[in-house]
Design a protein around this motif. Structure first.
Motif, PDB file in Angstrom:
ATOM      1  N   PHE A 105       0.847  -1.202   0.000  1.00 30.07           N
ATOM      2  CA  PHE A 105       0.000   0.000   0.000  1.00 30.07           C
ATOM      3  C   PHE A 105       0.880   1.249   0.000  1.00 30.07           C
ATOM      4  CE2 PHE A 105      -2.121   3.382   2.410  1.00 30.07           C
ATOM      5  CZ  PHE A 105      -3.279   3.544   1.657  1.00 30.07           C
ATOM      6  N   SER A 106       1.912   1.275   0.851  1.00 30.12           N
ATOM      7  CA  SER A 106       2.809   2.430   0.908  1.00 30.12           C
ATOM      8  C   SER A 106       3.523   2.642  -0.416  1.00 30.12           C
ATOM      9  CB  SER A 106       3.832   2.239   2.032  1.00 30.12           C
ATOM     10  OG  SER A 106       3.193   2.075   3.280  1.00 30.12           O
ATOM     11  N   VAL A 107       4.030   1.543  -0.995  1.00 33.55           N
ATOM     12  CA  VAL A 107       4.760   1.664  -2.254  1.00 33.55           C
ATOM     13  C   VAL A 107       3.862   2.216  -3.349  1.00 33.55           C
ATOM     14  CG1 VAL A 107       5.864   0.348  -4.098  1.00 33.55           C
ATOM     15  CG2 VAL A 107       6.456  -0.119  -1.715  1.00 33.55           C
ATOM     16  N   TRP A 153      14.399   6.957  -2.977  1.00 32.15           N
ATOM     17  CA  TRP A 153      13.156   6.217  -2.731  1.00 32.15           C
ATOM     18  C   TRP A 153      13.158   4.881  -3.474  1.00 32.15           C
ATOM     19  CZ3 TRP A 153       9.142   5.008  -0.053  1.00 32.15           C
ATOM     20  CH2 TRP A 153       8.017   4.438  -0.646  1.00 32.15           C
ATOM     21  N   PHE A 154      13.572   4.909  -4.726  1.00 35.88           N
ATOM     22  CA  PHE A 154      13.583   3.656  -5.493  1.00 35.88           C
ATOM     23  C   PHE A 154      14.624   2.679  -4.948  1.00 35.88           C
ATOM     24  CE2 PHE A 154      11.475   6.318  -8.757  1.00 35.88           C
ATOM     25  CZ  PHE A 154      10.367   5.508  -8.971  1.00 35.88           C
ATOM     26  N   LEU A 155      15.740   3.195  -4.446  1.00 38.60           N
ATOM     27  CA  LEU A 155      16.720   2.312  -3.813  1.00 38.60           C
ATOM     28  C   LEU A 155      16.153   1.680  -2.542  1.00 38.60           C
ATOM     29  CD1 LEU A 155      20.015   4.406  -4.216  1.00 38.60           C
ATOM     30  CD2 LEU A 155      19.406   2.282  -5.406  1.00 38.60           C
ATOM     31  N   LEU A 156      15.398   2.459  -1.778  1.00 40.26           N
ATOM     32  CA  LEU A 156      14.784   1.925  -0.560  1.00 40.26           C
ATOM     33  C   LEU A 156      13.758   0.848  -0.900  1.00 40.26           C
ATOM     34  CD1 LEU A 156      14.440   2.161   2.536  1.00 40.26           C
ATOM     35  CD2 LEU A 156      12.685   3.899   2.112  1.00 40.26           C
ATOM     36  N   VAL A 157      12.936   1.094  -1.918  1.00 36.79           N
ATOM     37  CA  VAL A 157      11.940   0.091  -2.323  1.00 36.79           C
ATOM     38  C   VAL A 157      12.639  -1.172  -2.829  1.00 36.79           C
ATOM     39  CG1 VAL A 157      10.098  -0.405  -3.970  1.00 36.79           C
ATOM     40  CG2 VAL A 157      10.178   1.819  -2.830  1.00 36.79           C
ATOM     41  N   HIS A 158      13.699  -1.009  -3.608  1.00 35.05           N
ATOM     42  CA  HIS A 158      14.438  -2.176  -4.111  1.00 35.05           C
ATOM     43  C   HIS A 158      15.024  -2.990  -2.963  1.00 35.05           C
ATOM     44  CE1 HIS A 158      18.089  -4.240  -5.673  1.00 35.05           C
ATOM     45  NE2 HIS A 158      17.266  -4.551  -6.676  1.00 35.05           N
ATOM     46  N   TRP A 159      15.574  -2.296  -1.969  1.00 35.97           N
ATOM     47  CA  TRP A 159      16.128  -3.005  -0.805  1.00 35.97           C
ATOM     48  C   TRP A 159      15.045  -3.796  -0.087  1.00 35.97           C
ATOM     49  CZ3 TRP A 159      14.577  -2.028   4.268  1.00 35.97           C
ATOM     50  CH2 TRP A 159      15.280  -2.711   5.249  1.00 35.97           C
ATOM     51  N   ILE A 201      12.187  -4.965  -1.296  1.00 36.79           N
ATOM     52  CA  ILE A 201      11.625  -6.058  -2.083  1.00 36.79           C
ATOM     53  C   ILE A 201      12.646  -7.169  -2.310  1.00 36.79           C
ATOM     54  CG2 ILE A 201      10.672  -6.650  -4.344  1.00 36.79           C
ATOM     55  CD1 ILE A 201       9.414  -3.887  -4.437  1.00 36.79           C
ATOM     56  N   SER A 202      13.897  -6.788  -2.558  1.00 33.69           N
ATOM     57  CA  SER A 202      14.908  -7.800  -2.901  1.00 33.69           C
ATOM     58  C   SER A 202      15.440  -8.526  -1.668  1.00 33.69           C
ATOM     59  CB  SER A 202      16.051  -7.149  -3.674  1.00 33.69           C
ATOM     60  OG  SER A 202      16.701  -6.180  -2.869  1.00 33.69           O
ATOM     61  N   ARG A 203      15.671  -7.780  -0.591  1.00 38.95           N
ATOM     62  CA  ARG A 203      16.258  -8.395   0.603  1.00 38.95           C
ATOM     63  C   ARG A 203      15.217  -9.094   1.470  1.00 38.95           C
ATOM     64  NH1 ARG A 203      21.268  -6.138   1.957  1.00 38.95           N
ATOM     65  NH2 ARG A 203      22.361  -5.656   0.015  1.00 38.95           N
ATOM     66  N   ARG A 204      13.980  -8.615   1.408  1.00 35.02           N
ATOM     67  CA  ARG A 204      12.910  -9.135   2.257  1.00 35.02           C
ATOM     68  C   ARG A 204      13.354  -9.254   3.724  1.00 35.02           C
ATOM     69  NH1 ARG A 204      10.191 -13.962  -1.418  1.00 35.02           N
ATOM     70  NH2 ARG A 204       9.704 -12.622  -3.219  1.00 35.02           N
ATOM     71  N   PRO A 205      13.734  -8.138   4.340  1.00 38.74           N
ATOM     72  CA  PRO A 205      14.268  -8.196   5.696  1.00 38.74           C
ATOM     73  C   PRO A 205      13.204  -8.649   6.691  1.00 38.74           C
ATOM     74  CG  PRO A 205      13.814  -5.932   5.067  1.00 38.74           C
ATOM     75  CD  PRO A 205      13.609  -6.761   3.839  1.00 38.74           C
ATOM     76  N   SER A 258       6.704   3.595   4.701  1.00 39.62           N
ATOM     77  CA  SER A 258       5.750   4.682   4.970  1.00 39.62           C
ATOM     78  C   SER A 258       6.485   5.962   5.321  1.00 39.62           C
ATOM     79  CB  SER A 258       4.812   4.284   6.112  1.00 39.62           C
ATOM     80  OG  SER A 258       4.069   3.140   5.779  1.00 39.62           O
ATOM     81  N   SER A 259       7.475   5.873   6.196  1.00 36.80           N
ATOM     82  CA  SER A 259       8.229   7.062   6.603  1.00 36.80           C
ATOM     83  C   SER A 259       9.056   7.600   5.446  1.00 36.80           C
ATOM     84  CB  SER A 259       9.136   6.726   7.786  1.00 36.80           C
ATOM     85  OG  SER A 259       8.387   6.224   8.866  1.00 36.80           O
ATOM     86  N   GLY A 260       9.756   6.707   4.749  1.00 34.33           N
ATOM     87  CA  GLY A 260      10.581   7.154   3.635  1.00 34.33           C
ATOM     88  C   GLY A 260       9.769   7.785   2.521  1.00 34.33           C
ATOM     89  N   GLY A 261       8.609   7.217   2.220  1.00 39.23           N
ATOM     90  CA  GLY A 261       7.766   7.777   1.168  1.00 39.23           C
ATOM     91  C   GLY A 261       7.200   9.131   1.542  1.00 39.23           C
TER      92      GLY A 261
END
Length: 569
Positions: free
Chosen positions: A374-376, A431-437, A439-443, A453-456
């Motif tokens: 939702f945030s993305v 922002w796109f780097l944060l979203v990639h991190w 989605i890819s890392r799935r921390p 939410s905060s970053g966006g």
């Protein structure tokens, strides 16, 4: 039974540099290059500017170039005036006043972090021990919760604009966070020292924005001691110490102001009347709370409600009792206000953020993923729309969108702001780097549900304060019209009478250096009127003895008018 199990891998904390960078990215845009906006922001700056360039009487009786404003209290304005005196020569008076805004923001964030950390590391807050070990250490668990609380706090929609204004509400919120932290420390180790430090926070709150909220905090403290079964005698003794310290600090202003009678009057009657006026509930209070609160407290309130449900069987624990009691008392205070503004709702954000952080513990993976997506989607769409609006008003395509943007700011001529564009591009790339991190890392870290939410939200704010800052200044500032009036001000002007409101008076005093008549009044050769004109109606003339010198308005406001008159011999 504790409601959660967590491995140590879920409690990796954010790097300290990342927390600091996130805070600076949050607070600096909107402070640099922004003019004081109309209403409370401009009015509060006007009080600070008057204090910084005035005498001792201006420090005891807050006023805007002779217009008394004693209702709230002087502390926020003292801080801003001190910033002007210390840094105004270097970064300008507006920038100097906002140094205090940065300090207030840091105080609020640090108080919230340490309050959550101390609650999160307590034994009863720890997750269940795993069968083969690997559970987090108490301090690591507390730090992770504290990071999550800060991210939720920064991601709250209601804090965004208010935290960048030079008003008393952000200071009151930060001091409430300090009182919350000191209350946690007192509940952990009841002592006169901790009680006195709570009193220090409450006394500063009284100087910032009246005695009503500090009195309700005392009620919350007493309720916490009852819930936690503290000895009644000791609790009353410590709370009396707290109240005495708070009263002593408040008297540091009230006594000199009442005895010295700055400009021949005491600020005490108006200050007391303003405080009492906050305790007159109406049906509008309830409607405002729910109508505004739904978005104002987002995304904290869903997590906080979930925390209440998830921990309902451990409702007598310190990390549940303290924030829940503070939220309840602050809610009651809002509902007692006859016409609550958004500034009153800020008081709920620090304890709500703590509750929300504990609510994250028991959120299901599916719910967390839903919040992330939702945030993305929403925030990326908003960012893309802002970029499209910016391109449209520069290029004229799409034509309808360009027309709608420029219709909101008639008379404005768009131009390319290269430094702002570069900052906006960097923020968008981040922002796109944060979203990639994500989605890819799935921390699996606990705070993963709120970092997007905060970053966006920070991205949206940076875009607004870089790409659209000239537009917003043009629309919400009185700088242009004030300078137009200054150009026709006679050189021999000694004073100007006016009926202007607080923000307008502040803007004309600062930008146009209008010598408004002082607190004690007097008769002047010039009269500056603020008028409201609807349709083709002509405003009434002040009388035949007045000659019109100038008329103007902000280009974005078709109702408000300003007229400058000179008294005829």
């Amino acid at each position: 039974m504790k409601p959660v199990r967590l491995p140590a891998s879920a409690t990796r904390t954010l790097p300290r540099w990342a927390i600091f960078a996130l805070g600076m990215l949050y607070i600096l845009p909107g402070l640099i290059g922004r003019e004081p906006w109309k209403n409370d922001d401009a009015a509060s700056f006007g009080i600070m500017w008057t204090m910084a360039h005035g005498g001792w009487q201006d420090w005891l009786l807050p006023n805007i170039a002779g217009l008394p404003q004693p209702e709230e209290g002087p502390l926020a304005f003292w801080f801003g005036a001190l910033g002007i005196k210390l840094f105004g020569w270097l970064i300008g008076d507006v920038g100097g006043a906002r140094v205090a805004t940065i300090a207030v923001f840091l105080l609020g964030v640090l108080s919230l972090w340490f309050a959550t950390f101390n609650l999160g590391r307590r034994p009863e807050a720890q997750p269940l021990r795993l069968a083969f070990g690997g559970q987090p250490e108490p301090d690591d668990f507390g730090r992770t919760l504290a990071d999550a609380a800060v991210l939720i706090y920064l991601g709250s929609l209601g804090l965004l604009v208010h935290s960048h204004e030079t008003t008393s509400e952000p200071l009151m919120t930060a001091l409430l966070g300090l009182a919350l932290y000191r209350s946690v420390r007192y509940m952990e180790l009841p002592s006169l020292r901790n009680a006195a430090l709570i009193g220090l926070a409450l006394g500063l709150m009284t100087l910032a924005r009246g005695w009503v909220m500090p009195a309700f905090v005392l009620v919350a403290l007493y309720a916490c001691t009852r819930f936690l079964a503290f000895p009644a005698g000791r609790s009353l003794r410590d709370l009396l110490c707290t109240a005495a310290i708070a009263a002593a600090i408040a008297l540091l202003w009230l006594l000199p102001a009442n005895m010295a009678q700055p400009y021949g009057q005491s600020p005490l009657p108006a200050w007391q009347a303003w405080n009492l006026a906050q305790l007159s509930p109406t049906a509008e209070s309830l409607r405002t709370f729910f109508r505004v609160g739904v978005w104002f407290f987002w995304p904290a309130w869903p997590f906080a409600l979930w925390a209440v449900w998830a921990w309902r069987r451990q409702s007598n624990l310190l990390h549940i009792v303290v924030p829940t009691t503070f939220v309840t008392v602050a809610t009651v205070l809002v509902l007692l206000h006859p016409n609550p503004e958004q500034g009153q709702l800020l008081m709920l954000l620090p304890p709500l953020a703590i509750m929300a952080a504990f609510g994250l513990l028991t959120m299901k993976r599916g719910a967390i993923n839903a919040i992330d997506w939702f945030s993305v989607m929403v925030l990326t769409f908003l960012a893309a729309f802002l970029w499209l609006m910016w391109y449209a008003q520069l290029s004229g395509w799409p034509a309808k969108l360009a027309h709608n943007v420029l219709k909101l700011i008639p008379g404005y001529e768009p131009e390319l702001n290269l430094p702002g564009l570069l900052l906006a591009l960097c923020a968008t790339a981040g922002w796109f780097l944060l979203v990639h991190w994500r989605i890819s890392r799935r921390p699996t870290v606990l705070w993963r549900a709120v970092v997007l939410s905060s970053g966006g939200l920070i991205l949206i704010w940076i875009l607004l304060m870089t790409l659209f800052l000239p537009h917003v200044n043009y629309s919400k500032s009185y700088a242009t019209v004030a300078r137009q009036a200054a150009a026709v001000l006679p050189g021999d002007t000694d004073c100007v009478e006016s009926n202007m409101g607080a923000p307008q008076r502040a803007s004309f005093a600062y930008y146009a250096r209008f010598p408004f008549v002082g607190v004690q009044g007097g008769q002047c050769k010039l009269l500056l009127l603020q008028l409201s004109i609807k349709g083709k109606a002509q405003p009434p003339s002040p009388g035949p003895q007045w000659q019109l010198l100038w008329e103007g308005r902000r280009a974005s406001d078709r109702v408000e008018r300003f007229r400058l008159y000179r008294r005829q011999p």
